[in-house]
Enzyme design. Structure first.
Site, PDB file in Angstrom:
ATOM      1  N   ARG A  90      30.745 -28.360  56.246  1.00 40.99           N
ATOM      2  CA  ARG A  90      29.794 -28.998  55.466  1.00 40.99           C
ATOM      3  C   ARG A  90      29.243 -27.804  54.649  1.00 40.99           C
ATOM      4  O   ARG A  90      28.615 -28.035  53.678  1.00 40.99           O
ATOM      5  CB  ARG A  90      28.973 -29.797  56.282  1.00 40.99           C
ATOM      6  N   CYS A 143      31.526 -23.824  65.752  1.00 44.39           N
ATOM      7  CA  CYS A 143      31.424 -24.188  67.174  1.00 44.39           C
ATOM      8  C   CYS A 143      32.861 -24.669  67.447  1.00 44.39           C
ATOM      9  O   CYS A 143      33.393 -24.065  68.514  1.00 44.39           O
ATOM     10  CB  CYS A 143      30.406 -25.154  67.525  1.00 44.39           C
TER      11      CYS A 143
END
Length: 213
Positions: A90, A143
């Site tokens: 994003r 992550c």
């Protein structure tokens, strides 16, 4: 003595601190059971994070690995169940890269599950008074990139591994009205217990739990 490899990330997204590294470095060198914690900070950069992780695995062959990451909007210690083979950012990483719909590892499995006893870890954390839960998504940013790479590197072997998301620190959330946070000491104590549980539990418990968040 056995080694527990505990990783966190450098700050990203304009932040000056990342709780995942603050927790990891607070536990660096501690003895948990018959193992010693080795903490390493990973760059918040696609590709480079996996290179750093692989080097750490080579230099410190672990009995167990737990990767930590920051998750704004979460209020508990979130044990991730599954990593997916997709990078879909994003925002840009710390090197300015923003992959869209790219595989973490070309041609590899669509997903890998955590090999940690996540239900037992959740139950033990809750019993001790820590907010904890099972998460079904690690997102699609760095992550998840690290979680997937970790499980891919260790697939089929004896070393158990997984990922935990932790909330923001109070100082990070102070300028974000309504944002959840957790004190550093609480997170350090919770992760310490989670590692102890992971080291001593051989067979995970069967109980319902988990959420989409």
């Amino acid at each position: 003595m056995k080694t527990i490899l505990l990783t966190g990330f450098e700050p990203f997204g304009g932040e000056s601190i990342n709780p995942s590294w603050e927790v990891a470095r607070a536990l660096d060198g501690e003895q948990i059971g018959d193992a010693r914690v080795v903490a390493r900070c990973l760059p918040c950069v696609f590709g480079a994070a996996l290179s750093s992780l692989k080097q750490s695995l080579r230099e410190h062959p672990p009995a167990l690995v737990l990767a930590l990451g920051q998750a704004g909007g979460r209020s508990d210690l979130s044990l991730e169940r599954v990593a997916i083979n997709i990078d879909d950012a994003r925002i840009a990483d710390n090197a300015g890269r923003q992959p869209i719909d790219e595989p973490v590892v070309e041609g590899a499995a669509a997903a890998y599950f955590s090999t940690l006893p996540i239900k037992a870890m959740m139950a033990g954390l809750r019993e001790a008074g820590f907010p904890a839960g099972i998460s079904q998504t690690a997102g699609t940013f760095v992550c998840n990139h690290v979680f997937y790479g970790l499980q891919h590197f260790l697939r089929g072997g004896p070393v158990r591994s997984g990922f935990m998301h932790i909330p923001l620190l109070p100082e990070q959330a102070a300028h974000l009205p309504g944002q959840a946070s957790m004190a550093l000491k609480t997170m350090v104590d919770g992760v310490r217990l989670a590692l102890a549980l992971a080291m001593r539990v051989d067979v995970d418990v069967r109980q319902s739990g988990g959420s989409i968040s």
